[in-house]
Design a protein around this motif. Structure first.
Motif, PDB file in Angstrom:
ATOM      1  N   HIS A  29      -3.271   9.306  -5.840  1.00 40.28           N
ATOM      2  CA  HIS A  29      -4.463  10.158  -5.837  1.00 40.28           C
ATOM      3  C   HIS A  29      -4.134  11.631  -6.030  1.00 40.28           C
ATOM      4  O   HIS A  29      -5.050  12.457  -6.086  1.00 40.28           O
ATOM      5  N   GLN A  30      -2.823  11.952  -6.136  1.00 39.77           N
ATOM      6  CA  GLN A  30      -2.396  13.342  -6.310  1.00 39.77           C
ATOM      7  C   GLN A  30      -3.050  14.244  -5.256  1.00 39.77           C
ATOM      8  O   GLN A  30      -3.667  15.266  -5.547  1.00 39.77           O
ATOM      9  N   ALA A  31      -2.866  13.847  -4.014  1.00 35.94           N
ATOM     10  CA  ALA A  31      -3.480  14.552  -2.894  1.00 35.94           C
ATOM     11  C   ALA A  31      -2.647  14.303  -1.643  1.00 35.94           C
ATOM     12  O   ALA A  31      -1.687  13.519  -1.656  1.00 35.94           O
ATOM     13  N   LEU A  32      -3.002  14.967  -0.558  1.00 35.08           N
ATOM     14  CA  LEU A  32      -2.323  14.720   0.708  1.00 35.08           C
ATOM     15  C   LEU A  32      -2.378  13.245   1.089  1.00 35.08           C
ATOM     16  O   LEU A  32      -3.370  12.560   0.808  1.00 35.08           O
ATOM     17  N   ALA A  33      -1.333  12.772   1.743  1.00 35.89           N
ATOM     18  CA  ALA A  33      -1.294  11.386   2.227  1.00 35.89           C
ATOM     19  C   ALA A  33      -2.091  11.294   3.523  1.00 35.89           C
ATOM     20  O   ALA A  33      -1.549  11.075   4.607  1.00 35.89           O
ATOM     21  N   GLN A  34      -3.407  11.465   3.367  1.00 38.17           N
ATOM     22  CA  GLN A  34      -4.273  11.517   4.548  1.00 38.17           C
ATOM     23  C   GLN A  34      -4.208  10.229   5.352  1.00 38.17           C
ATOM     24  O   GLN A  34      -4.316  10.244   6.582  1.00 38.17           O
ATOM     25  N   GLU A  35      -3.991   9.100   4.659  1.00 38.43           N
ATOM     26  CA  GLU A  35      -3.931   7.814   5.356  1.00 38.43           C
ATOM     27  C   GLU A  35      -2.769   7.776   6.347  1.00 38.43           C
ATOM     28  O   GLU A  35      -2.902   7.277   7.462  1.00 38.43           O
ATOM     29  N   LEU A  36      -1.621   8.322   5.939  1.00 33.76           N
ATOM     30  CA  LEU A  36      -0.470   8.344   6.840  1.00 33.76           C
ATOM     31  C   LEU A  36      -0.695   9.342   7.967  1.00 33.76           C
ATOM     32  O   LEU A  36      -0.352   9.068   9.127  1.00 33.76           O
ATOM     33  N   LEU A  37      -1.267  10.494   7.645  1.00 39.59           N
ATOM     34  CA  LEU A  37      -1.570  11.472   8.689  1.00 39.59           C
ATOM     35  C   LEU A  37      -2.512  10.875   9.733  1.00 39.59           C
ATOM     36  O   LEU A  37      -2.294  11.034  10.940  1.00 39.59           O
ATOM     37  N   ASP A  38      -3.533  10.186   9.272  1.00 40.81           N
ATOM     38  CA  ASP A  38      -4.480   9.566  10.210  1.00 40.81           C
ATOM     39  C   ASP A  38      -3.792   8.509  11.060  1.00 40.81           C
ATOM     40  O   ASP A  38      -4.028   8.413  12.271  1.00 40.81           O
ATOM     41  N   TYR A  39      -2.945   7.701  10.431  1.00 42.20           N
ATOM     42  CA  TYR A  39      -2.244   6.653  11.165  1.00 42.20           C
ATOM     43  C   TYR A  39      -1.369   7.261  12.260  1.00 42.20           C
ATOM     44  O   TYR A  39      -1.293   6.740  13.384  1.00 42.20           O
ATOM     45  N   THR A  45      11.663  10.350 -14.082  1.00 42.14           N
ATOM     46  CA  THR A  45      10.759   9.406 -14.740  1.00 42.14           C
ATOM     47  C   THR A  45       9.401  10.071 -14.933  1.00 42.14           C
ATOM     48  O   THR A  45       9.076  11.064 -14.270  1.00 42.14           O
ATOM     49  N   ASP A  46       8.615   9.506 -15.834  1.00 44.71           N
ATOM     50  CA  ASP A  46       7.247  10.006 -16.014  1.00 44.71           C
ATOM     51  C   ASP A  46       6.218   9.001 -15.518  1.00 44.71           C
ATOM     52  O   ASP A  46       5.023   9.135 -15.784  1.00 44.71           O
ATOM     53  N   ALA A  47       6.689   7.988 -14.785  1.00 44.24           N
ATOM     54  CA  ALA A  47       5.789   6.959 -14.263  1.00 44.24           C
ATOM     55  C   ALA A  47       6.081   6.740 -12.787  1.00 44.24           C
ATOM     56  O   ALA A  47       7.238   6.868 -12.358  1.00 44.24           O
ATOM     57  N   PRO A  48       5.064   6.408 -11.996  1.00 44.27           N
ATOM     58  CA  PRO A  48       5.314   6.100 -10.581  1.00 44.27           C
ATOM     59  C   PRO A  48       6.122   4.821 -10.462  1.00 44.27           C
ATOM     60  O   PRO A  48       5.760   3.792 -11.021  1.00 44.27           O
ATOM     61  N   ALA A  59      -0.152  17.552 -13.508  1.00 44.63           N
ATOM     62  CA  ALA A  59      -1.054  16.415 -13.648  1.00 44.63           C
ATOM     63  C   ALA A  59      -1.034  15.891 -15.082  1.00 44.63           C
ATOM     64  O   ALA A  59      -1.117  14.674 -15.323  1.00 44.63           O
ATOM     65  N   ALA A  60      -0.918  16.811 -16.045  1.00 51.11           N
ATOM     66  CA  ALA A  60      -0.916  16.401 -17.452  1.00 51.11           C
ATOM     67  C   ALA A  60       0.407  15.768 -17.862  1.00 51.11           C
ATOM     68  O   ALA A  60       0.436  14.856 -18.694  1.00 51.11           O
ATOM     69  N   GLN A  61       1.523  16.240 -17.282  1.00 46.72           N
ATOM     70  CA  GLN A  61       2.853  15.705 -17.594  1.00 46.72           C
ATOM     71  C   GLN A  61       3.562  15.371 -16.284  1.00 46.72           C
ATOM     72  O   GLN A  61       4.335  16.170 -15.757  1.00 46.72           O
ATOM     73  N   TYR A 109       0.839  -1.209   0.000  1.00 47.99           N
ATOM     74  CA  TYR A 109       0.000   0.000   0.000  1.00 47.99           C
ATOM     75  C   TYR A 109       0.872   1.257   0.000  1.00 47.99           C
ATOM     76  O   TYR A 109       0.628   2.198  -0.782  1.00 47.99           O
ATOM     77  N   CYS A 110       1.885   1.300   0.872  1.00 47.15           N
ATOM     78  CA  CYS A 110       2.748   2.479   0.953  1.00 47.15           C
ATOM     79  C   CYS A 110       3.472   2.731  -0.360  1.00 47.15           C
ATOM     80  O   CYS A 110       3.540   3.872  -0.847  1.00 47.15           O
ATOM     81  N   LEU A 111       4.027   1.671  -0.959  1.00 46.94           N
ATOM     82  CA  LEU A 111       4.765   1.846  -2.197  1.00 46.94           C
ATOM     83  C   LEU A 111       3.854   2.235  -3.350  1.00 46.94           C
ATOM     84  O   LEU A 111       4.241   3.029  -4.222  1.00 46.94           O
ATOM     85  N   GLU A 112       2.643   1.710  -3.364  1.00 49.74           N
ATOM     86  CA  GLU A 112       1.704   2.043  -4.431  1.00 49.74           C
ATOM     87  C   GLU A 112       1.215   3.482  -4.318  1.00 49.74           C
ATOM     88  O   GLU A 112       1.012   4.161  -5.332  1.00 49.74           O
ATOM     89  N   ASN A 113       1.046   3.966  -3.088  1.00 46.72           N
ATOM     90  CA  ASN A 113       0.465   5.294  -2.885  1.00 46.72           C
ATOM     91  C   ASN A 113       1.497   6.385  -2.616  1.00 46.72           C
ATOM     92  O   ASN A 113       1.382   7.493  -3.150  1.00 46.72           O
ATOM     93  N   PHE A 114       2.501   6.073  -1.785  1.00 49.85           N
ATOM     94  CA  PHE A 114       3.481   7.088  -1.411  1.00 49.85           C
ATOM     95  C   PHE A 114       4.790   6.945  -2.177  1.00 49.85           C
ATOM     96  O   PHE A 114       5.645   7.836  -2.110  1.00 49.85           O
ATOM     97  N   LEU A 115       4.971   5.811  -2.865  1.00 52.97           N
ATOM     98  CA  LEU A 115       6.205   5.444  -3.576  1.00 52.97           C
ATOM     99  C   LEU A 115       7.400   5.301  -2.632  1.00 52.97           C
ATOM    100  O   LEU A 115       8.535   5.174  -3.087  1.00 52.97           O
ATOM    101  N   ASN A 116       7.162   5.344  -1.338  1.00 56.42           N
ATOM    102  CA  ASN A 116       8.223   5.263  -0.342  1.00 56.42           C
ATOM    103  C   ASN A 116       7.695   4.603   0.921  1.00 56.42           C
ATOM    104  O   ASN A 116       6.491   4.636   1.195  1.00 56.42           O
ATOM    105  N   SER A 117       8.609   4.070   1.702  1.00 54.81           N
ATOM    106  CA  SER A 117       8.306   3.792   3.098  1.00 54.81           C
ATOM    107  C   SER A 117       8.274   5.124   3.837  1.00 54.81           C
ATOM    108  O   SER A 117       9.046   6.042   3.500  1.00 54.81           O
TER     109      SER A 117
END
Length: 502
Positions: free
Chosen positions: A190-200, A273-276, A294-296, A124-132
């Motif tokens: 989601h191109q947004a704040l990492a609300q999941e980590l903030l909540d955790y 890179t242009d990809a996650p 967002a476009a590039q 989940y972290c790598l898919e969403n935050f690309l990092n630990s």
């Protein structure tokens, strides 16, 4: 004549450059202090600095710049800021700093970040935050919440080091998306704040500053700040970026496949890179690059090695304060591979390429009958290079193409041994340019104010000073030495399941 000002807020010093808009070249620079700023180490693995000191050195460097080059301050069209990444500055409602900044090489939050990585789920972290969450700014803030609740309760906003300097200049509490990503406050998916980590972590998003564009008029120099700096009130602050995204920007590294490197206090290789993309062990990290839209999409994949210039600085003290160019000359007197002497250049906090281990430095293979000061100096430079190559090869495993690397003609790249080892052990071509971080920040300010209509226009004054390519004979020698270095590394940390020969 019109100008742009760029400030580079490092952990060693503050540098300011004055760029002539018409030629795109620096006409003056200043650095303060002349001796490296101290880093406080209250406990082993901790690293702190006072943000107020950074500001004072901005004032000192600006005064020195004005004394050296008497420019009219009302001719400055914009100010850009670049800064040491991952630091945590806390301010109260009055804008007062609540505690010393926890800076980039501080390791206290490693366990908290590792726990978050496991409990939120590595995939989940790598898919969403690309990092630990690792040892990044969000984890440092969690450490304050757990260990200094009386300070945490007073926090109005958190800031990165460059955000703090911009705040002192303008009174505006702001950050950027790139800045959020360097603290693992950003969800790439989601191109947004990492609300999941903030909540955790139990952290309110209200503690984060307003988000502004990297290239934009983010505020104007206040009357108070202008008086302190000796500049003109109302001058726009129009660019801010962390040191490594900015270093890449300063070298016009903006598109997929382009690579930048730096070897200052820390050593970094940074590819676009242009990809996650992510490393399963989070040994290298991904951040939003300065020109991302967002476009590039543009992400920067970064490998960092803490013990770079700081090792060279330590060695200088050990060998009698020799000038760095003399150290470089003596290193070149020893043969490639330093006759079996191996330096593992760690010992400056948790190393990401070693999975956030707080690993000590080690010298291996020392023979009193063979090795001299020259061997030690070469082994240190080769050891730093080999650690960079190790991280660069992890990037290659992720699909980042590493063939030609651009760097500023500065710091450890001034050493012929360092350059030679870098290109031959890494099998890359190296291009050295007439730029530095402060000049990059100034160019960014030009784009942010609209003085430059495009990056192409902003980099009109950028020149390649030197190209260094590998040779077959040296490639074989250095890669043999690199293999010996890797063997020593795995003797140092054999318990890892994920470390591998790369």
């Amino acid at each position: 004549m019109k100008y742009l000002l760029g400030y580079d807020i490092g952990s060693s010093s503050v540098k300011v450059s004055l760029l002539d808009i018409a030629t795109g070249k620096a006409v003056a620079t200043a650095i303060s202090p002349k001796q490296e700023m101290e880093i406080s180490v209250p406990q082993a693995g901790w690293a702190e600095q006072r943000p107020e000191r950074w500001w004072q050195e901005c004032v000192n460097a600006t005064a020195e710049l004005k004394a050296a080059y008497g420019f009219e301050t009302d001719r400055v069209a914009g100010i850009g800021i670049t800064y040491q990444m991952h630091g945590l500055v806390l301010v109260d409602e009055a804008g007062k700093v609540l505690r010393p900044a926890i800076i980039w090489c501080d390791s206290r939050a490693v366990d908290l970040g590792n726990q978050a990585f496991a409990e939120l789920g590595e995939e989940y972290c790598l898919e969403n935050f690309l990092n630990s969450p690792g040892n990044f700014t969000a984890s440092k803030l969690k450490w304050v919440r757990e260990n200094e609740p009386e300070i945490y309760a007073q926090i109005h906003k958190i800031q990165l080091p460059g955000d703090y300097i911009a705040f002192r200049m303008s009174g505006q509490l702001q950050t950027t998306v790139s800045g959020l990503s360097e603290g693992v406050f950003w969800n790439f998916k989601h191109q947004a704040l990492a609300q999941e980590l903030l909540d955790y972590y139990g952290i309110s998003a209200e503690l984060l500053p307003e988000v502004v564009d990297t290239f934009s008029v983010q505020g104007h120099l206040s009357a108070e700040a202008a008086q302190e700096l000796g500049l003109t009130a109302g001058t726009p602050i129009s660019y801010r970026a962390g040191d490594q995204p900015n270093n890449a920007f300063s070298l016009n590294v903006l598109q997929p496949g382009e690579i930048a490197a730096t070897a200052g206090t820390s050593g970094v290789v940074y590819g676009i890179t242009d990809a996650p993309t992510s490393d399963p062990a989070s040994r290298v990290n991904a951040f939003v690059h300065v020109n991302h839209t967002a476009a590039q999409p543009r992400n920067g994949v970064l490998m960092c090695m803490n013990g770079t210039g700081i090792l060279n600085s330590w060695l200088r003290k050990m060998v009698g304060e020799l000038p760095y160019d003399e150290m470089n000359r003596r290193a070149a007197l020893a043969p490639v591979g330093a006759e079996g002497l191996v330096f593992l250049p760690f010992g400056n906090g948790a190393e990401r390429i070693l999975e956030n281990r707080p690993t000590d430095a080690e010298l291996r293979g020392l023979n009193f009958n063979i090795h001299s000061q020259n061997h030690l100096l070469r082994a240190a430079q080769e050891g730093i290079v080999f650690a960079l190559i190790y991280g660069m090869n992890i990037m290659r495993q992720m699909g980042v193409q590493v063939r030609t690397v651009r760097a500023g003609n500065a710091n450890m790249f001034l050493s012929p041994v360092f350059r030679e080892a870098f290109v031959n052990a890494g099998d890359v071509t190296l291009e050295l340019y007439n730029t530095d971080a402060a000049q990059g920040a100034a160019r960014g300010a030009g784009i942010g104010t609209g003085v430059y209509a495009s990056a192409a226009e902003a980099f009109g004054g950028l020149e390649c000073l030197m190209t260094v390519a590998p040779t077959e004979a040296l490639r074989t020698q250095y890669q043999t030495a690199y293999a010996r270095w890797q063997d020593a590394l795995f003797q140092l940390i054999p318990q890892s399941n994920t470390l591998s020969h790369v």
